[in-house]
Design a protein around this motif. Structure first.
Motif, PDB file in Angstrom:
ATOM      1  N   ALA A   8       0.801  -1.220   0.084  1.00  0.00           N
ATOM      2  CA  ALA A   8      -0.081  -0.107   0.013  1.00  0.00           C
ATOM      3  C   ALA A   8       0.989   1.286  -0.112  1.00  0.00           C
ATOM      4  O   ALA A   8       0.473   2.164  -0.727  1.00  0.00           O
ATOM      5  N   GLU A  60      -1.733  -7.757   1.360  1.00  0.00           N
ATOM      6  CA  GLU A  60      -2.517  -6.508   0.847  1.00  0.00           C
ATOM      7  C   GLU A  60      -3.778  -6.552   0.308  1.00  0.00           C
ATOM      8  O   GLU A  60      -3.806  -6.395  -0.867  1.00  0.00           O
ATOM      9  N   ILE A  63      -5.386  -3.604  -1.843  1.00  0.00           N
ATOM     10  CA  ILE A  63      -4.658  -3.681  -3.449  1.00  0.00           C
ATOM     11  C   ILE A  63      -5.613  -4.461  -4.207  1.00  0.00           C
ATOM     12  O   ILE A  63      -6.017  -3.999  -5.221  1.00  0.00           O
TER      13      ILE A  63
END
Length: 120
Positions: A8, A60, A63
């Motif tokens: 990120a 993540e 994302i």
């Protein structure tokens, strides 16, 4: 060039640069992801002018959600800040090399003109 972990914190910076960024969305528990990793790594060694990024979808999740990643591995190609390709599934080495050639051959002014006409 070895692969770069995309997080990120660095994702937008890396993917907005000029040039080509390939992204491998993966997870350690994913068998096809683990089998694809050596192919992706070899390709990164052959193309030092391209950034090869990896997004661990477990670490993540924001994302992965942003790009609606529903199946891994997913390969995404970004050129000059524009997503020009995204497809789930591990690619054989020849297909990955073909993808790189196609992304390198793109006329980015044409791509950006098409994007602009779609948005207006």
């Amino acid at each position: 060039m070895a692969t770069v972990a995309l997080t990120a914190e660095n994702f937008d910076e890396v993917t907005s640069r000029e040039g080509i960024v390939l992204i491998d969305f993966w997870a350690s528990w994913c068998g096809p992801c683990v089998r694809f990793a050596p192919t992706y790594e070899r390709s990164s060694e052959k193309h030092p002018d391209i950034t090869f990024g990896k997004v661990d979808t477990e670490a993540e999740q924001a994302i992965a959600a942003k790009f609606d990643i529903r199946s891994i591995p997913t390969i995404m190609a970004v050129r000059d800040g524009v997503i020009v390709f995204a497809q789930p599934g591990a690619l054989p080495e020849s297909a990955l090399e073909s993808l790189i050639e196609q992304v390198e051959a793109l006329d980015m002014s044409e791509v950006k003109d098409k994007l602009a006409s779609q948005q207006s």
